[in-house]
Each structure stands twice: as structure tokens, then as C-alpha cells.
Design an enzyme around this catalytic site. Structure first.
Site, PDB file in Angstrom:
ATOM      1  N   LEU A   1       0.876  -6.234   0.535  1.00 25.98           N
ATOM      2  CA  LEU A   1       0.511  -7.524  -0.072  1.00 25.98           C
ATOM      3  C   LEU A   1       1.725  -8.431  -0.118  1.00 25.98           C
ATOM      4  CD1 LEU A   1      -1.238  -9.496  -1.732  1.00 25.98           C
ATOM      5  CD2 LEU A   1      -0.573  -8.187  -3.782  1.00 25.98           C
ATOM      6  N   ASP A   2       2.715  -8.050  -0.914  1.00 29.02           N
ATOM      7  CA  ASP A   2       3.959  -8.796  -1.061  1.00 29.02           C
ATOM      8  C   ASP A   2       5.096  -7.787  -1.034  1.00 29.02           C
ATOM      9  OD1 ASP A   2       6.127 -10.293  -1.794  1.00 29.02           O
ATOM     10  OD2 ASP A   2       5.390 -10.825  -3.791  1.00 29.02           O
ATOM     11  N   PRO A   3       5.632  -7.536   0.158  1.00 26.85           N
ATOM     12  CA  PRO A   3       5.462  -8.279   1.411  1.00 26.85           C
ATOM     13  C   PRO A   3       4.262  -7.790   2.232  1.00 26.85           C
ATOM     14  CG  PRO A   3       7.088  -6.585   1.727  1.00 26.85           C
ATOM     15  CD  PRO A   3       6.655  -6.469   0.283  1.00 26.85           C
TER      16      PRO A   3
END
Length: 930
Positions: A601-603
Site C-alpha cells: 500500500l505505502d509503499p
């Protein structure tokens, strides 16, 4: 009631089956004497069936054949009954010539040089039983598979099929009642129990008849009528067994051709009966050549010449599909995933309520049947639009019943029935020689049994040599994927990968129990692995797979990557690409592999969606002036109910460590640098969405993305982490107290801790007395040059103390679990306090905000927002948004669709475009606004 009972004799309500009788004696002309062994079933707690009942054993003993029975307290007939029948009850079966079982035998329990008879599930080269087959060959065992005991027409003769159909139909009717209740319909089916809850078949049939009487009296809901049950499998035994139960209810049979008119009909009488439609391959298999007609023998010998129209001709009219048809990969499917998705979108009310898949072929004739179920949990819901499965009765989709050992629910009747079918062949089999050539065996064993000899003399017999070829073919078609770790995000990853039958997944975790919870599909296995301590086992697992997906803690990724390079295996992670990982780039290229990082997701999704947006702007000749990207994994607003407004949906240690990372970003052309010690002091309020009060913390080095994102010339480049307002203030105080320190403290040694309670530890940490602990905390927070202005307010001080009281810092009874460092000790507490409870859900919020100047001088602010919520008692939003990209990337690599080699991130359109497309299909998409 008299009228109702009379109605049972007419065409709507029939039951022509007499009670089964079980003959006790069988004649044999065999002159030799031998010994039969009956092993104890151990596949699962529900497997109480036996191949022979005590009556059968007594018949054999009367004929002079010795019988040894392994003791069991689980099987349907007790040990004493076998002893009374003349059997010897003992553990050791080594003196038996022929050993009988129902289900597969564990490899380590196979006795060499014996004849074994059981359902081996090997003739399709089933992956899960190939190790057992190899053991059978190496131990020189003659294997006879009941499934292949057939007559000259190829019809099975020794089977449980009738009882699979009976139990499957009862269970499906019971589950249908429950499902319809969740859809706001009350029906008589709800009054049924699952089959195993009845003392015997006769009791179950009486309950079915009572339901039938209620249908005749009160009818079914109008919205669900006419209720049509489609039975595949023609006149096969499973289909007959299912219909044996169906015919206890008021019913009428119709042909496939009559279905469209029936479903359109508004006849009020439909409510008072069920409709059945029996179909065989001749009804839905059509030659690809339009000039030809269906020929049964041709279809079964050359199925590739046929296509299936079941999805268009029959399925749209079915309320319940009772699937009994044989299938393997050479045959067309009844319904593919794509067809089911289309059917679901176009369905009429009352159609496609349920599938009773008695055949239990995972991803088989009905491709959406993604897993088998169990007697404990017999049903699940499949959402055709997303492909996801759920054990909740309340979700969208189709009810599936796919219990793979249905006859175990009526173990006594099923065992007697099966034994009656088996008995005529046993004397000749048990007295036949095993050390002769396969062709010679034909003279000594019944002609019906001869085709069932799978192995002899340490080899596959000629009819089954194709298994070796099939195994080789499977190895080329199969994606062997190793998943390292079974933590918070793994369920989403497994959910995605398991939907494709060619993906064979191994989950390796230091917690075998957690891995086994995820191994609910036929193409998944769980193994125990301590990756830190057992490098040899880790190496073997990596060697045995094509792609390695590591969801282990980030510090271990480099070690896994080094082993992947050594054995030339591709690798995927969701973690940031650290310098030590990037240093392996050349070695990875030389090995011809890809190590794809930052694909969560993040990253991950943040990179891919930002790049897509940026490149689209550039293609339209736009110039990006300001770029801001923020993302957060949070509790849904209604569950942000603790003083931190936060709960863990991924690694607690990772969350806490992230709060100590230094950060850099560009703001209006100026470089802003923040040391990790000050990160929580730099939280700013942000207006992400009118429904949420958020703050944002700078996330690592945003300037490192200027070049990969193509943002040279942008005045602002900022990446941040979202939290509910108030989180950073609270976490700053936790850090100020020293509780985020990762320095080893001998006083926190798990084996010899100095402190026994949280007040003891905190008092020592602050060099104060426990009675003065609250004041000491406030003095520490407000003291020194490193101050936070907010804590000059009494409200914030009181809020902090209340939060620490809620954590249990001042309570001597709060569990204190020392774990070497302050941060790990705190993790142990927070994992208990900041946890999602059952039925709570999390939320993912990701937004890109770009100020763009177009070639005509016009300026615009563009926003792209993803909001995803987890499912109560289902997949979390974090598991989806991290696990899905990982799974899609692993599949793309395994399928050869990602060509780039080396250590990379998802910055190429060849990577991020197909992943974003698949994520959209799975319900994860961005809303763009101007």
C-alpha cells in the site's frame, strides 16, 4: 394430514425407495486363507466410516479369513463389536496381507510389500497426494483404488456416492434455509438440521417429509418461486442420492427446454412445490462443429471437440445447482468465473441462490468453487464479482456447500452400504499374489478389480503411467509460490493467490497454527519455519518454489533475497528498498531474477497510482507545480474509540519504528529536513475529506521520489502518513518517556527481568517513586528543551494521564511482559490494547493532491482519493491493500509478464498498469476530483 399423506402417492410427492437391507453372508469359491487388516482412520475427527462392518467381518471369519482391526474410539462401530465378530483387535497390522482403509494413508504409516485398498485420490496427479504415491512406489505396495473398481461399461461398483448425494442434499437444504433467512426470507428449510445431527437416515427423512408438509400447507415466498433445483450428473449415484431426498418434498420434474417458460410463469401454485431438472452432458455439451451432434463416447474420449452452454441454457433459470458431475481439466467447465460474474449481474430474483457441489472439484466444473468445506463449517459465500469467499451468511454472493467427506455424516449406513458392495471381491483379492507381473494378476483377481490396480512391483501399472506425464505437465503449468510469514496482511495475499488453481502456495511461518488457519484451500499447504534459526529449511523451501513473497520483518528481507539470488528464484516484498537491498541489484540481474519491492500500500499502491496520474498529466502537456501524497491505515471512524484513535492493522513494531524515521521534503521550493527525534512535533492538520479530522506526518525522504516520479521542477514534493488528530501529540509523549527506544536493557530480559509490573518499570525509567509516577510523567513531558507546546495546556496533560491509565501504566495488575528493549516491551502491551475486536473494521485512506499548470496557462488542483473499508470479521482493508498488490505481482512474475530483472520498484507502466487494473476489478479504485 390424511390428505397430505395421500398426496405422497401422487407425482408431486413420491418416495418409492424401500429401506435398505444389508445381507450378511457372501459365498466364495476361494480355497486359500489369508489375513485382512482394517486400519484406523485418522484424516480428521469426522472420519468415522469403515470399509467393513462387524457383520462383514464375521462373514469373512466364518469363511476362514483372519481379520485384524486397529483399535479406535472414534469409528462408528466399537472395538468390542469387531472382537465379538471374530476379529483380532490390535495395533500391529504387519501380519495382514491386504490392508483396507477408507481415506488416504499417511506415508510414514504405510507398511512395505502389502496390498492396500483405499480412496487414494492420485489418478489426477493430485498434488497433495503425490508424496504418498511416491512412498507407495518406494515401499513396493500394490495399491488398489476403490474409485477404479468398475464394470465393463466403466461404471463404479464400490462407492459411497449414494450417501454423498443424500447427505449433500440434506446439508444444502439446511444451509439454504439459513442463507434465505439472512436475505430476509423465512422458509421451512430452516427447520432442518445438518445430516450428522440426525441419529440415522430414517430420522432425517422424517424431518424432510415434515418440511414437505409445511411447503404444501404454507408455500414458499413468492419472490423465490418457482424454486428450481438443477441436478447435474444425470443418472449417476450421487445425483440419485440427492434426488432421493429431493423427492421426499412436493416436487415436479421438468426438462431443460421447459425451464425458460417455467421461470417466467406467474402461476401461484409454484409456491407449493419444488421443481427439479435432471441434466447430463448431452443437455449442455455441444460439438464445436455446428454440423455435428453430441455423441457420448466421442465427448468422453475427445472433450476438446466440445463446448459447454450450461451457463446460457440452464444456469440462468436455476435457484440451486446440485453439482454431481465428474470433471478434470480436459473437459469444458459448466460455468467459468467470467460466466458466473455475468450470470450474477443479470440474474433474476430467486435465481442462483446456492450451489451444492457434491463433486467437490476445487476450481473445477464450477470454477468459483474455490475451496472445499468441512462438516464443522459446511458452507461459504462466494461473491462472483470479486471472487472473494466469506464464511458469513450475510455477505453478497452465492451460497456454496462443498463438504468433501459427506458420507461421514451417516457413517453407519454408509459403511454398511459400502461394505456390501466391496465384500464380493475381497476373498479373491486378499488371496492373490502381489509378486507376479501385472498382466498375470488378471488371472487371480476379479475382472472388475483389475482396472483398479494403480501400482504393482514398485511401478505404476500401464493404465496409470500417464500420472508421471501429468505430474511433469503440472510442474510446467503450476506457479509454485512461497509465502514467508502469516501476519496481519497475509490473509489478503492468500485470498487472491488461492483463487487461481494453478497457484500452488506454501505458507511458511514460525506459528504453524497461524499458517494452518490460512491454508483453507486445496492449493495451499502450511509448514512450520523459524526463518532466523533454520536457514537450511528456508533454503529448501526457496529452492522448491518459483516466486518468494516475503512478509517477514523488513530486517530479514536481505537474507531472503541473497538466497533467492543463490537459487535463482524471483522475490516480492511490500517493504521500502533500503540501500543494502539495492546493493544486490547487479547480483540479481546476473542471476536473471527480479526482486520487486515496494509493492504493498505505502509503499506500493501510492507509487503506482501517483505515477499513473503524473504520466497522464504529462501526456496532456501539463506541468506539476505541487505534489502531495498522503496515506494512512486507521480504524474506521466508529472504532477509533481509544485515546490514541488508532489500532494495529499491520506490524506493531513497524508502526512504532516509523515514528522515529527522519524526513525530508520540498515545500514551495525550500528543502525541509526533520530529524527522527522530532517527527511527532511536525504533525499538521490536513483537510483530506470533509468526514474526517486528520493530521499528517512527513513520511521519510520525499525528495528521493523526485526523479522516479518525474517531478523535476516541482516546487512541492511531499509524502505523508495520515492519522486522526491527536495521535501525534500522544505518541510524542510516549517517545519522550523513552518507551520507543530499541536499545537492549538487561533489566528487561525475558528470562530474568528486574521489573514485575509497569509501575515498577516506569518508576525506574523516570527515577522516581511509584507513588509519584503521574507527576513524574508530567514533569518529564514538560521539562527540558525538547518541549511540545500542546502540553502547556492542562487539558492535554489530563488527556495524557487518562490515556496512560487506559493503557494500565499505573495498575500493578496490568500484564507486564519484558522483551529485551523498551519498544518491544511496549509492543507486547499495545498488541493487547490497540487491537481490533471481532466485528470491527479498519479503513485505508490514500490521496494524491496535485497543482497543475496546463499549456494554456490555466491552473487546476486535482485530487485522486482511495477510501477502502475492511469487512467485519473478514478481510481487513490493510490486508487487501497490501496483500492484493503482492499477490498480483507474484502472479505476473510467475506468468512471465514482468520482464525486468534486478532490484526494482513498481515504477514501470508494464508493472503498475496491470496491477492497478486488477485492483480496480477487486473493488480498490480511486475517485478523481477537480
Amino acid at each position: 394430514l390424511l390428505m397430505l399423506r395421500l398426496l405422497r402417492s401422487n407425482s408431486l410427492y413420491t418416495n418409492n425407495l424401500a429401506a435398505a437391507s444389508f445381507p450378511r453372508c457372501f459365498s466364495t469359491t476361494n480355497k486359500l486363507l489369508a489375513t485382512i487388516g482394517i486400519r484406523r482412520e485418522d484424516k480428521n475427527r469426522w472420519e468415522r466410516r469403515v470399509p467393513l462392518s462387524p457383520d462383514h467381518v464375521q462373514t469373512l471369519v466364518d469363511q476362514g479369513i483372519d481379520v485384524i482391526v486397529q483399535p479406535s474410539s472414534l469409528r462408528i462401530f466399537d472395538n468390542e463389536s469387531y472382537a465379538d465378530a471374530g476379529a483380532t483387535v490390535k495395533e500391529d497390522l504387519s501380519s495382514a496381507d491386504c490392508i483396507l482403509a477408507v481415506k488416504e494413508v499417511p506415508s510414514e504409516l504405510l507398511i512395505p510389500n502389502k496390498t492396500y485398498m483405499f480412496f487414494s485420490h492420485t489418478i489426477k496427479a493430485q498434488r497433495s497426494n503425490m508424496a504418498m504415491l511416491d512412498s507407495i512406489l518406494s515401499k513396493n505396495i500394490r495399491l488398489i483404488d476403490y474409485e477404479r473398481i468398475v464394470n465393463s461399461a466403466g461404471q463404479r461398483l464400490v462407492r459411497f456416492g449414494r450417501y454423498a448425494g443424500i447427505c449433500g442434499m440434506i446439508d444444502s437444504l439446511r444451509a439454504l434455509g439459513n442463507r434465505l433467512l439472512s436475505l430476509q426470507y423465512s422458509t421451512p428449510f430452516l427447520h432442518l438440521a445438518y445430516t450428522h445431527m440426525y441419529a440415522n437416515l430414517e430420522t432425517a427423512k422424517q424431518a424432510i417429509e415434515a418440511v414437505g408438509e409445511e411447503i404444501l400447507l404454507k408455500g414458499l415466498p413468492k419472490d423465490l418461486s418457482p424454486m428450481v433445483f438443477v441436478f447435474t450428473g444425470g443418472e449417476g449415484n450421487c445425483s440419485k442420492g440427492a434426488r432421493e431426498i429431493f423427492e421426499l418434498l412436493p416436487h415436479k420434474y421438468v426438462t431443460p427446454e421447459e425451464l425458460p417458460a417455467l421461470v417466467k410463469s406467474k402461476d401461484a401454485g409454484h409456491r407449493f412445490r419444488l421443481y427439479g431438472c435432471i441434466v447430463g452432458s448431452e443437455d449442455y455439451m455441444v460439438p464445436k462443429d455446428p454440423n455435428l451432434h453430441y455423441v457420448r463416447s466421442e465427448y468422453y474420449s475427445e472433450p476438446e471437440k466440445y463446448t459447454c452452454n450450461f451457463a446460457s441454457k440452464i444456469a440462468p433459470h436455476a435457484s440451486v445447482i446440485v453439482n454431481n458431475t465428474y470433471w478434470d481439466e480436459h473437459f469444458p467447465r459448466l460455468i467459468t468465473r467470467a460466466q458466473m460474474k455475468d450470470l450474477w449481474r443479470k440474474r433474476s430474483k430467486g435465481r442462483l441462490l446456492a450451489v451444492a457441489d457434491i463433486s467437490c472439484d476445487v476450481n473445477g466444473s464450477i470454477e468459483n468453487m474455490a475451496k472445499t468445506s468441512s462438516i464443522d463449517e459446511p458452507v461459504f459465500i462466494v461473491d462472483p464479482l470479486t471472487g472473494k469467499t466469506s464464511d458469513s451468511m450475510d455477505g453478497p454472493g452465492i451460497l456454496f456447500m462443498a463438504v468433501d467427506n459427506l458420507p461421514s455424516e451417516l457413517p453407519k449406513e454408509a459403511s454398511c452400504y459400502f461394505g456390501d458392495l466391496l465384500m464380493p471381491y475381497l476373498p479373491d483379492v486378499v488371496n492373490s499374489r502381489t509378486d507376479i507381473d501385472y498382466k498375470e494378476m488378471k488371472k487371480e483377481i476379479p475382472k472388475e478389480v483389475y482396472p483398479a490396480v494403480i501400482t504393482a512391483n514398485g511401478k505404476l501399472t500401464p493404465p496409470y503411467e500417464y500420472i508421471n506425464e501429468l505430474r511433469a505437465i503440472n510442474r510446467t503449468r503450476i506457479n509454485n509460490i512461497l509465502v514467508l510469514g502469516a501476519g496481519y496482511v497475509t490473509p489478503g495475499l492468500i485470498s487472491l493467490l488461492s483463487q487461481e488453481s494453478k497457484n500452488h502456495i506454501t505458507i511458511a511461518s514460525d506459528s504453524l497454527e497461524e499458517a494452518q488457519k490460512l491454508a483453507t484451500f486445496a492449493n495451499i499447504r502450511a509448514v512450520e519455519l523459524d526463518a532466523v534459526k533454520n536457514e537450511n529449511k528456508l533454503s529448501e523451501l526457496i529452492k522448491a518454489n518459483d516466486v518468494v513473497v516475503s512478509v517477514l520483518p523488513q530486517f530479514f528481507h536481505v537474507k531472503v533475497a541473497e538466497l533467492c539470488i543463490k537459487y535463482k528464484r524471483n522475490m516480492v516484498t511490500a517493504s521500502y528498498t533500503k540501500p543494502e537491498m539495492m546493493a544486490l541489484d547487479k547480483k540479481a540481474k546476473d542471476a536473471g531474477i527480479v526482486i520487486l519491492n515496494e509493492i504493498g500500500l505505502d509503499p506500493g499502491i501510492d507509487h503506482m497510482s501517483a505515477l499513473k496520474m503524473i504520466n497522464e498529466i504529462k501526456e496532456k502537456k501539463g506541468k506539476i507545480i505541487h505534489f502531495k501524497s498522503t496515506c494512512g491505515g486507521l480504524p474506521a471512524p466508529e472504532y477509533a474509540d481509544n485515546p490514541f484513535y488508532y489500532k494495529f492493522s499491520w506490524s506493531p513494531r513497524g508502526v512504532l519504528e516509523a515514528g522515529k524515521n527522519p524526513a525530508k521534503y520540498l515545500k514551495n521550493g525550500e528543502l525541509v529536513s526533520i530529524p527522527g527525534t522530532d517527527l511527532f512535533k511536525h504533525a499538521e492538520h490536513t483537510e483530506i475529506h470533509p468526514c474526517f479530522a486528520m493530521e499528517v506526518l512527513p513520511n521519510r525522504d520525499s525528495t528521493s521520489y523526485v526523479k522516479p516520479y518525474g517531478l523535476e521542477g516541482a516546487e512541492t514534493v511531499f509524502r505523508g502518513t495520515l492519522r486522526y488528530r491527536g495521535y501525534a501529540t500522544m505518541m510524542w509523549a510516549v517517545k519522550k518517556l523513552g518507551l520507543l527506544s530499541n536499545e537492549t536493557d538487561s533489566n528487561l530480559d525475558a528470562d530474568r527481568p528486574k521489573y514485575e509490573t509497569w509501575p515498577d518499570f516506569l518508576a525506574a525509567l523516570l527515577n522516581t517513586d511509584k507513588s509519584n509516577l503521574k507527576q513524574a510523567i508530567l514533569d518529564k513531558i514538560r521539562g527540558g528543551e525538547d518541549k511540545l507546546e500542546a502540553y502547556e495546556q492542562e487539558y492535554q496533560q489530563q488527556r495524557l494521564i487518562r490515556a496512560f491509565e487506559w493503557l494500565g501504566f499505573f495498575d500493578e495488575t496490568t500484564d507486564f511482559v519484558p522483551n529485551s528493549t523498551p519498544i518491544d516491551t511496549l509492543c507486547n502491551l499495545l498488541m493487547d490494547r490497540l487491537v481490533f475486536e471481532r466485528n470491527e473494521r479498519d479503513m485505508i485512506l490514500l490521496q494524491h493532491e496535485l497543482d497543475v499548470e496546463w499549456s494554456d496557462g490555466k491552473k487546476q488542483k486535482l485530487k485522486s482519493t482511495l477510501i477502502a473499508f475492511g469487512e467485519a470479521s473478514g478481510e481487513t482493508a490493510m490486508a487487501k491493500t497490501v496483500g492484493y498488490p503482492l499477490g498480483i505481482a507474484a502472479e505476473l512474475i510467475a506468468n512471465g509478464d514482468i520482464k525486468e530483472k534486478g532490484v526494482i520498484g513498481p515504477v514501470s507502466p508494464d508493472i503498475y498498469l496491470p496491477i492497478l487494473s486488477q485492483l480496480k476489478n477487486r473493488g480498490l479504485w480511486f475517485v478523481e476530483t477537480i
